[in-house]
Design a protein around this motif. Structure first.
Motif: not given
Ligand code: 9D3
Length: 233
Positions: A87-89, A115-117, A131, A133-134, A136-140
């Motif tokens: 799961l990654t942005p 929090y981080e990559g 993948i 999920v959209g 926007y920035v999540l914290s994890g």
């Protein structure tokens, strides 16, 4: 289906996986959830899982060693090969057709950061898809993994009762849902569309189809573009 979930905060999943559809699937024996704490695989003396980025800059980066070892250990816990997802942005945006595709797998492995990559070499070294999920920035990645589990589990045959089959969903036919009402017929002066009280099911179906179209056109015209179907078959 077996799910292996790798995270620095595996406890976040506890209530979620016991509740609602993921919990029903578990009780029916249709799925198994195996949680893995990435920190357990750090061989660092302080069990460090992250470090400062080469080249400088803000934030921290998840280290290769605990992540790759956690992945390999989890993968080896069952003889079936796992379809692995990180799961990654930066990943491909998750959609209903992808959920349907994943629901056909016997085993899914979900890797979450927090929090981080991730060190880029993890993605190169492991057979893993990314993948998001959209936008926007999540914290994890944990909440994103829950989105994936939820969307996938309800498509596994036998999880949903056929009364509410997954084929009836918004998105499975590329449309938003029609408006729904229940008793009372008048609430604070606001009534229910007459046609729904008529008992004429042909007219009701026609009204619902038209309302679904109007709503999709107004709110999600992107869903109506041809060649942009959200469902695979
Ligand atoms: C330094 C740049 N940041 C990217 C905006 C780093 C960063 C922040 C937050 C990297 C990861 C995260 C946490 N997000 C996820 O792990 C994540 C996510 C998301 O933030 N949005 C949509 N989908 C996903 S899937 C995993």
């Amino acid at each position: 289906m077996r799910f292996d979930i790798l995270s620095l905060f595996p406890e976040i999943f506890d209530a979620f996986l016991k509740s609602s559809m993921p919990g029903i699937a578990l009780e029916k024996g249709l799925v198994r959830y195996c949680l893995h704490d990435i920190r357990d695989y750090s061989e660092d003396k302080h069990k460090k899982v992250d470090d400062r980025p080469y080249g400088g800059g803000p934030g921290m980066v998840l280290r290769c060693e605990p992540v790759v070892r956690a992945f390999e250990a989890a993968a080896a816990m069952d003889k079936r090969p796992a379809r692995a997802i990180m799961l990654t942005p930066q990943g491909k945006t998750f959609r209903q057709d992808m959920a349907a595709d994943l629901a056909r797998e016997e085993r899914l492995l979900l890797l979450c950061g927090h929090y981080e990559g991730f060190d880029e070499r993890i993605k190169e070294m492991l057979p893993i898809e990314e993948i998001s999920v959209g936008d926007y920035v999540l914290s994890g990645g944990e909440s994103a993994a829950m989105v994936v589990v939820d969307a996938v589990v309800r498509l596994i045959p036998g999880v949903l009762g056929h009364k509410d089959s997954a084929g009836n969903d918004s998105f499975s036919d590329g449309m938003l849902e029609y408006p729904q009402y229940t008793r009372p017929a008048v609430y604070r002066g606001s009534g229910v569309p007459e046609v729904l009280l008529s008992g004429n099911h042909k007219e009701i179906n026609y009204w619902r189809r038209k309302e679904a179209e109007k709503r999709t056109c107004a709110r999600r015209p992107d869903l109506l573009d041809s060649g942009n179907t959200q469902d695979s078959e």
